[in-house]
Design a protein around this motif. Sequence first.
Motif, PDB file in Angstrom:
ATOM      1  N   THR A 192       2.970   1.467  -3.063  1.00 29.47           N
ATOM      2  CA  THR A 192       2.134   2.683  -4.107  1.00 29.47           C
ATOM      3  C   THR A 192       1.463   3.580  -3.963  1.00 29.47           C
ATOM      4  O   THR A 192       1.272   4.647  -5.097  1.00 29.47           O
ATOM      5  CB  THR A 192      -0.026   1.268  -4.280  1.00 29.47           C
ATOM      6  N   ALA A 193       1.293   3.699  -2.899  1.00 28.81           N
ATOM      7  CA  ALA A 193       1.173   5.252  -2.515  1.00 28.81           C
ATOM      8  C   ALA A 193       2.260   6.099  -2.629  1.00 28.81           C
ATOM      9  O   ALA A 193       1.762   7.123  -3.630  1.00 28.81           O
ATOM     10  CB  ALA A 193       0.473   6.013  -1.380  1.00 28.81           C
ATOM     11  N   SER A 194       3.124   6.210  -2.442  1.00 22.73           N
ATOM     12  CA  SER A 194       4.051   6.746  -2.873  1.00 22.73           C
ATOM     13  C   SER A 194       4.781   7.129  -4.158  1.00 22.73           C
ATOM     14  O   SER A 194       5.195   7.748  -4.861  1.00 22.73           O
ATOM     15  CB  SER A 194       5.872   5.691  -2.477  1.00 22.73           C
ATOM     16  N   LEU A 216       0.925  -0.819  -0.082  1.00 22.33           N
ATOM     17  CA  LEU A 216       0.558  -0.111   0.101  1.00 22.33           C
ATOM     18  C   LEU A 216       0.824   1.095   0.247  1.00 22.33           C
ATOM     19  O   LEU A 216       0.272   1.714  -0.509  1.00 22.33           O
ATOM     20  CB  LEU A 216      -1.161   0.369   0.968  1.00 22.33           C
ATOM     21  N   PHE A 217       1.473   1.287   0.630  1.00 20.19           N
ATOM     22  CA  PHE A 217       3.126   2.655   0.439  1.00 20.19           C
ATOM     23  C   PHE A 217       3.754   2.762  -0.553  1.00 20.19           C
ATOM     24  O   PHE A 217       3.612   3.785  -1.501  1.00 20.19           O
ATOM     25  CB  PHE A 217       3.294   2.116   2.040  1.00 20.19           C
ATOM     26  N   ASN A 255       1.790   6.752  -6.516  1.00 21.81           N
ATOM     27  CA  ASN A 255       1.123   7.869  -6.439  1.00 21.81           C
ATOM     28  C   ASN A 255       1.943   9.433  -6.437  1.00 21.81           C
ATOM     29  O   ASN A 255       1.501  10.507  -7.364  1.00 21.81           O
ATOM     30  CB  ASN A 255       0.077   6.920  -5.761  1.00 21.81           C
TER      31      ASN A 255
END
Lengths: 122, 200
Positions: free
Chosen positions: A14-16, A11-12, A18
């Motif tokens: 992907t968030a990073s 998740l991190f 993005n």
Amino acid sequence: MMTEDTDLDALFATASANAALAPAKPSDALMARILADADALQPTSAQPAAGVAPPVGWFQTLAGWFGGGISLAGMSMAALTGLYLGVAQPLPVATLTELVTGYTALDSLELLPSTGTLWTQE
Amino acid sequence: MPRDTLADVSDETLLVLYANGDREASRVLTTRLAPRILGFAMRLLSDRAEAEDVTQETMLRLWRQAPNWRSGEAQVSTWAYRVATNLCTDLRRARGRRPGVALDDAPEVADGAQGAVAVMIQTDRMAALQDALAHLPDRQRQAVVLRHIEGLTNPEIGQIMDIGVEAVESLTARGKRALSAILAGRKAELGYDDEQEVET
């Protein structure tokens, strides 16, 4: 517990990604406000405001009369040297005056005759 | 100075150029920093309007600081993150804590070459992450976002939060544990169960 570390790390990641690929886009209005602030607060050049002369100290004024600080320093040095020669009477000066005036000591040298002497002579 | 010429110039040099009267420098620096600060503030506040206020105030303070900037003491971006972090903390204290986030305020998902379904799944996951982050205590959320989303190093985070590296490690570790616990009940909803079934 639901998420193993790998799930959370994914998740991190992907968030990073993005955040890097699709960073938050400031609105045009926000950009305009920021740049307006930047323009308003931007320092001008270090020159003083037009029409305002920088303050001048008394020493600068005095030095200006004599052609600047260097000239004033030279005059000061010459004055001090003359005072020294007059008070200390260094040997070369004493010798020279002895040759010219015939006196061996300058203490009693009378460059101008006193008025009493002048009256007497008349 | 033309914008192309400034493209490779460091943030600090841009700030010095700005202080010396170069208008273009402020535009390049804003283009670089404002999106990062805005995204960071949105992560912390879950509110775009508030995040925009924080971004503008952070940049305003940077412009004010420019003439007195001490070269080599800190990176401009680190300094900006620090200011933004403090502003976000003040804002949350002033307005009361508001956990939770509207989906519209969740950070965007990069489209790329993914299919529509994949994008929807990613969007849901990012929204869930943002929702979970909003439930963390302020300091844990700040440390986790700076470390795992903004990608800063622990010493940089220590500078921003004014704490030691060990304290940063402790905050991020506790934050990750708390996030795992918060997200535990949403594994199926976010599609992780399906992925594991496919893998096995």
